[in-house]
Design an enzyme around this catalytic site. Structure first.
Site, PDB file in Angstrom:
ATOM      1  N   ASP A   8       0.810  -1.226   0.000  1.00  0.00           N
ATOM      2  CA  ASP A   8       0.000   0.000   0.000  1.00  0.00           C
ATOM      3  C   ASP A   8       0.849   1.286   0.000  1.00  0.00           C
ATOM      4  O   ASP A   8       1.546   1.575   0.977  1.00  0.00           O
ATOM      5  CB  ASP A   8      -0.922   0.061   1.216  1.00  0.00           C
ATOM      6  N   HIS A  68     -10.567   1.373   0.023  1.00  0.00           N
ATOM      7  CA  HIS A  68     -10.582   2.835  -0.164  1.00  0.00           C
ATOM      8  C   HIS A  68     -10.769   3.250  -1.629  1.00  0.00           C
ATOM      9  O   HIS A  68     -10.559   4.417  -1.978  1.00  0.00           O
ATOM     10  CB  HIS A  68      -9.270   3.450   0.356  1.00  0.00           C
ATOM     11  N   HIS A 175      -3.285  -4.342   2.596  1.00  0.00           N
ATOM     12  CA  HIS A 175      -4.284  -3.685   3.457  1.00  0.00           C
ATOM     13  C   HIS A 175      -3.815  -3.428   4.890  1.00  0.00           C
ATOM     14  O   HIS A 175      -4.130  -2.389   5.436  1.00  0.00           O
ATOM     15  CB  HIS A 175      -5.613  -4.454   3.510  1.00  0.00           C
TER      16      HIS A 175
HETATM   17 FE   LIG Z   1      -7.331  -1.215   2.718  1.00  0.00          FE
HETATM   18 FE   LIG Z   2      -4.226   0.488   2.826  1.00  0.00          FE
END
Ligand SMILES: [Fe+2]
Ligand SMILES: [Fe+2]
Length: 261
Positions: A8, A68, A175
């Site tokens: 991420d 998101h 995540h």
């Molecule tokens: Fe996420």
């Molecule tokens: Fe994330």
């Protein structure tokens, strides 16, 4: 085939180290394909059109997303126009965009599949059946198939890895923003890691500034989370894949620090 999968990307610091590290790899010809999860690239909340283009220019071949996905409004109209930008395949039917993409690379065809978990997450369709539907019915996916399983629960990610073992080249988790040390080749030669980690400021709470997150925990009042800026690292995994068979040969996790120059 040398594949880099990046955890991420969070905010400006995450984008900066991504561009610096991946730009260097691409210039030196040290990577065949780069997959990056960018669901937090826009100030921690989603991804905008401008920032998606910035990450593609910096060297991302495919961008994946997660819970998101819809935080930035302009992604809703953009996602249907940019095939290299995918969102989880098990979002509700009718959502814009697609959950997988096949791209051509110098070493051959690569398919990337994005899924999102359902344990301790908002309600989504079943990721296991979504994977079955795509792997079973879609023609021309090619031998090399990479799965980003964006999920909270370690059990759900490990179960999906074992479920897809031998049917895909790699299953990597995203995540949690915390890299796990369980990278391995599964019995049928699918590369696996429960979480790639985070590309962003490590001196933080999952990329966000410590005081604002602490205030939320201590008072329960919602407040704006600022992106932190110190101790910036890129985390992810290198995966070596036999492009003739689609089987992984090796997976190694990485953590690269941004040198201030
Ligand atoms: Fe996420
Ligand atoms: Fe994330």
């Amino acid at each position: 085939m040398n594949v880099l999968m990046v955890g991420d990307i969070v905010g400006g610091p995450g984008r900066t180290i991504f561009a610096r590290y991946v730009g260097g790899l691409k210039r030196r010809g040290e990577v065949d394909v780069v997959i990056a999860n960018a669901e937090n690239a826009a100030g921690g909340k989603g991804l905008s059109r401008v920032l998606a283009d910035e990450l593609f220019a910096a060297g991302a071949d495919v961008i994946t997303l997660g819970d998101h996905t819809w935080d930035q409004k302009d992604i809703v109209s953009y996602i249907g126009t940019e095939r290299r930008l995918i969102r989880p395949a098990n979002f509700a039917p009718g959502c814009p965009g697609r959950g997988f993409v096949t791209v051509e690379t110098p070493k051959g065809r690569v398919t990337v599949l994005n899924l999102v978990g359902r344990v301790f997450m908002p309600p989504f369709d079943c990721p296991f059946r979504a994977a079955d539907a795509i792997l079973g019915k879609e023609p021309a996916l090619g031998k090399v198939i990479l799965v980003d399983m964006h999920a909270e629960a370690t059990s759900e990610k490990i179960a999906l890895g074992r479920y897809l073992d031998g049917r895909v080249s790699a299953v990597v988790g995203t995540h949690t923003h915390v890299q796990t040390s369980d990278e391995a080749l599964l019995p049928k030669k699918t590369a696996y890691i429960t979480d790639l980690g985070m590309t962003g400021p490590k001196d933080s709470v999952l990329g966000r500034d410590l005081p604002s997150v602490l205030s939320k925990f201590l008072t329960g009042m919602s407040c704006k989370f600022e992106i932190a800026d110190k101790d910036v690292m890129l985390e992810g995994a290198w995966i070596d894949i036999d492009e003739q068979t689609g089987r992984a040969r090796r997976i190694s996790r990485i953590r690269e620090r941004l040198e201030s120059t």
